[in-house]
Write an enzyme that holds these catalytic residues in place. Sequence first.
Site, PDB file in Angstrom:
ATOM      1  N   TYR A 178       0.802  -1.221   0.000  1.00 30.47           N
ATOM      2  CA  TYR A 178       0.000   0.000   0.000  1.00 30.47           C
ATOM      3  C   TYR A 178       0.835   1.271   0.000  1.00 30.47           C
ATOM      4  CZ  TYR A 178      -5.065   0.000   0.377  1.00 30.47           C
ATOM      5  OH  TYR A 178      -6.401   0.002   0.105  1.00 30.47           O
ATOM      6  N   LYS A 246       0.878 -13.643   6.293  1.00 30.65           N
ATOM      7  CA  LYS A 246       1.071 -14.676   5.273  1.00 30.65           C
ATOM      8  C   LYS A 246       2.563 -15.034   5.260  1.00 30.65           C
ATOM      9  CE  LYS A 246      -0.689 -17.057   1.835  1.00 30.65           C
ATOM     10  NZ  LYS A 246      -1.483 -18.245   2.065  1.00 30.65           N
ATOM     11  N   ASP A 297      -5.174 -16.347   4.966  1.00 38.62           N
ATOM     12  CA  ASP A 297      -6.297 -16.991   4.269  1.00 38.62           C
ATOM     13  C   ASP A 297      -7.159 -17.782   5.242  1.00 38.62           C
ATOM     14  OD1 ASP A 297      -3.684 -18.060   4.082  1.00 38.62           O
ATOM     15  OD2 ASP A 297      -4.392 -19.754   2.913  1.00 38.62           O
ATOM     16  N   ASP A 321      -7.076  -4.354   4.820  1.00 35.42           N
ATOM     17  CA  ASP A 321      -8.063  -3.705   3.947  1.00 35.42           C
ATOM     18  C   ASP A 321      -9.090  -4.731   3.485  1.00 35.42           C
ATOM     19  OD1 ASP A 321      -9.091  -1.566   2.473  1.00 35.42           O
ATOM     20  OD2 ASP A 321      -8.002  -2.200   0.681  1.00 35.42           O
TER      21      ASP A 321
END
Length: 434
Positions: A178, A246, A297, A321
Amino acid sequence: MFRRPFNHDSDPFWKEPHMASYKHSNVPEDGATITVEKGELQVPERPIIPYIEGDGIGPDIWSTTQRVVDEAVARAYGRQRAIAWMEVLAGEKAFQKTGEWLPEETFEAMREFRVAIKGPLTTPVGGGIRSLNVLIRQVLDLYSCIRPVRWIKGMPSPMKEPDRLDVVIFRENTEDLYAGIEWASGTKEAEKVRNFLINEMGVTNIRELAGIGIKPMSPSGCKRHVAASIRYAIDHGRTTVTLVHKGNIMKYTEGSFRDWGYEVAKERFREEIVTEEETWEGKSTEGKIVLNDRITDSVFQQVMLRPEEYGVLTTPNLSGDFLSDACAAQIGGLGMAPGANVGDEVACFEATHGTAPKYAGKNVVNPGSLILSAVMMLEHLGWDEAAELIVEGIEGAVGAKQVTYDLERQMDGATKVSTSGFGESIIAHMGSWA
Ligand code: NAP
């Protein structure tokens, strides 16, 4: 958590109303400045709070929000407290009046008065500014974005038991993909970066004409954010903080986010936290916050299947987000999702949705996101009684099925009301403390 002075005589930090002149804004003469003493907000009876009305639907939702907040504060504290609102300019209104999209004095006001609230802002097309919202976060170093997601009774939901979800997403606001460090396919810059990576770093798997983005995540950026989320959990009685990452794939960014998170937790909150691993070794969770971590996930699945196991979800920028919108979908959608961007000096509360230009000026959209952001702001000030009145009013309005179009289309037998009509219904369903 916050000290709340009730009168000027007993408040050593109370100051005379601010007299400095702003070129484009009027400083309310009956208001006083919020200060910070030993890390705690000192809130006067009439705090000056800068607000940005916002573009598109901003004026519609702002006027309703202001009316609801003023009414709740009056009902909670009578004439003893009130907010001294100060309009500051940003976006299209600022451009029309000053020729600038974000005048420097808007930042100055937010720095000086410490707590601000804003409606959505359009990103100017071709103006060389990536996003005014991102700029505000960067300039004021509002490094954590806080998004509580909980179901309000009566709210339409695709879930069978939406009340099981009650989480706060703590999203890092300044780093990660970002940060916007990227080069377009076919540019000299992208080619230069590709050549550097291939020739000097031994990278072999970047195809010709690839667009390239960089994902920076630093120890200092991640640690201050994780520390803020643990502090939030302590202050708000949450019992779990989950580091979402992750790291199994992106080891030196997302994986490090997890490692630095555990590090800062042990360095600064050793007495308050127990890690999940320590509980497996028999350590008690009694009176402690359990700190664990989960792969991103799996968290998307967990918030649907086992939501009650989660409290504060601490995430890097990009996944936060995604996760906050996915969670918002469970509790009525973006129109009911509030947010705050918070740093060490300034807190700015804001609607999470955009300017929805097709509805601008029509008085039809849902003001709920901005109103609930104002609820967070009142809690931040320590004005919990007013915050509770607003939540009560929203529950009443939704329970009476008097809702804006976005909720009405998801509910059976509901009455569609306007933006301001929803505000009036919220007020009609508020009780009173005074
Ligand atoms: P958007 O303004 O959030 O609108 C997308 C859709 O979401 C709307 O068409 C509407 O859906 C629904 N929606 C949004 N706000 C709603 C509300 N208060 N009540 C009910 N429904 C609501 O997203 P966008 O169209 O992608 O972005 C428009 C502009 O906003 C862009 O310039 C973008 O840069 C900016 N933006 C600003 C912020 C911010 O200020 N923080 C955030 C995001 C985007 P339906 O049409 O289905 O009713």
